[in-house]
Design an enzyme around this catalytic site. Sequence first.
Site, PDB file in Angstrom:
ATOM      1  N   ASP A 187       0.798  -1.230   0.000  1.00 36.48           N
ATOM      2  CA  ASP A 187       0.000   0.000   0.000  1.00 36.48           C
ATOM      3  C   ASP A 187       0.831   1.282   0.000  1.00 36.48           C
ATOM      4  O   ASP A 187       0.385   2.308   0.484  1.00 36.48           O
ATOM      5  CB  ASP A 187      -0.923  -0.017   1.226  1.00 36.48           C
ATOM      6  CG  ASP A 187      -1.971   1.084   1.182  1.00 36.48           C
ATOM      7  OD1 ASP A 187      -2.360   1.471   0.077  1.00 36.48           O
ATOM      8  OD2 ASP A 187      -2.367   1.568   2.247  1.00 36.48           O
ATOM      9  N   CYS A 214     -15.066  10.586   0.534  1.00 35.68           N
ATOM     10  CA  CYS A 214     -14.775   9.499   1.469  1.00 35.68           C
ATOM     11  C   CYS A 214     -14.147  10.039   2.754  1.00 35.68           C
ATOM     12  O   CYS A 214     -13.202  10.827   2.719  1.00 35.68           O
ATOM     13  CB  CYS A 214     -13.835   8.486   0.820  1.00 35.68           C
ATOM     14  SG  CYS A 214     -13.400   7.100   1.876  1.00 35.68           S
ATOM     15  N   ILE A 251      -3.728  -6.223   2.081  1.00 34.19           N
ATOM     16  CA  ILE A 251      -3.210  -6.955   0.929  1.00 34.19           C
ATOM     17  C   ILE A 251      -1.750  -6.561   0.731  1.00 34.19           C
ATOM     18  O   ILE A 251      -1.411  -5.381   0.792  1.00 34.19           O
ATOM     19  CB  ILE A 251      -4.005  -6.636  -0.351  1.00 34.19           C
ATOM     20  CG1 ILE A 251      -5.501  -6.899  -0.136  1.00 34.19           C
ATOM     21  CG2 ILE A 251      -3.488  -7.458  -1.531  1.00 34.19           C
ATOM     22  CD1 ILE A 251      -6.371  -6.396  -1.278  1.00 34.19           C
ATOM     23  N   CYS A 307     -23.866  -1.144   2.393  1.00 39.33           N
ATOM     24  CA  CYS A 307     -22.726  -0.224   2.439  1.00 39.33           C
ATOM     25  C   CYS A 307     -23.077   1.120   1.814  1.00 39.33           C
ATOM     26  O   CYS A 307     -22.717   2.180   2.336  1.00 39.33           O
ATOM     27  CB  CYS A 307     -21.502  -0.846   1.758  1.00 39.33           C
ATOM     28  SG  CYS A 307     -21.723  -1.274   0.014  1.00 39.33           S
ATOM     29  N   CYS A 348     -18.633   1.267   6.028  1.00 39.52           N
ATOM     30  CA  CYS A 348     -19.099   0.399   4.940  1.00 39.52           C
ATOM     31  C   CYS A 348     -18.693  -1.054   5.157  1.00 39.52           C
ATOM     32  O   CYS A 348     -19.320  -1.972   4.617  1.00 39.52           O
ATOM     33  CB  CYS A 348     -18.597   0.903   3.586  1.00 39.52           C
ATOM     34  SG  CYS A 348     -16.813   0.800   3.346  1.00 39.52           S
TER      35      CYS A 348
END
Length: 314
Positions: free
Chosen positions: A132, A214, A167, A194, A244
């Site tokens: 990330d 967001c 991830i 969501c 969500c």
Amino acid sequence: MQNQNNISEKIKSKAKELGFLDCVILPATELTEEKEHFQNWLDADMNGKMGYMERNKEKRLNPRLLFENAKSILIVLQNYHTHKTQEDPDAPVISKYAYGTDYHFVMKDKLKSLLQFINNEFGPCNGRPFVDSAPVLERAWARRAGLGWVGKNSNLISVEHGSFFFIGELILDIELPFDQPKIVSDHCGNCTRCIDACPTNAIVDNRVIDARKCISYQTIELRGDLDENLKGQFENRVFGCDICQDVCPWNLKPEPHDEPHLKPAPKLLELTREEWYKMEKPQFNQLFKKSAVKRTGFKGLKRNLEFIQTNTDE
């Protein structure tokens, strides 16, 4: 030369030993299917002020441009869910993933250990871990690996694990025995929990997030002033947002992680609302020195606190 299946099994066994939920090995090829979707998202300016998303676009789609002589990519998942919560129900809320040590460091250390194992077991190779923080479309790779489907909230969702996981990738310059790429069918169905729950209406059609709306983007990524049009809509979120995911049916019974470094810091969970608002920089530095929260900085945290304060103080 070892049996190819044995090599794969040993690597995956080591990944599980390191605490990863899953590990899939794929060839490091170009993500051609994702190119149009990614470009459309950028063209609609839904990345907000995350200018870095527009840079190195080709590298995001092709790992061979990101890492010299890339041949294999290992995709791993790391659970971060915990049943523990902040004790004061009125305290400003931070995302679960930030309760413990910054996941970038935790994941990279594990991936480096996996790289060392591969070097020791199967001969010398070069590799680079990604978590990330580099131009890698990790969700696309995890989807291609069959580790889940992209839900309506744009998160990768797994039938077995829900969505409270990180991830990570390890790109290598050697060719390993590959798993067969597969696509998990969509299990969202007609559910819109969501979408209905998002307080800022950041979830748009086609499983797309408008980052500009967001709460995670606003409280973490955005530098400068927060969007006044979203005033009063953050539901007391001060760093990130799990709304969500919290309402997703696939997260009804998530298993808690057992990673020591991601263990929630007791002092963080014990903070009262009053203590959050009275926090000074030395306390911030001490409390969040190993946390992802330090990414927003003390100034950014104060900005976020001031922005959400009117939600309950007016």
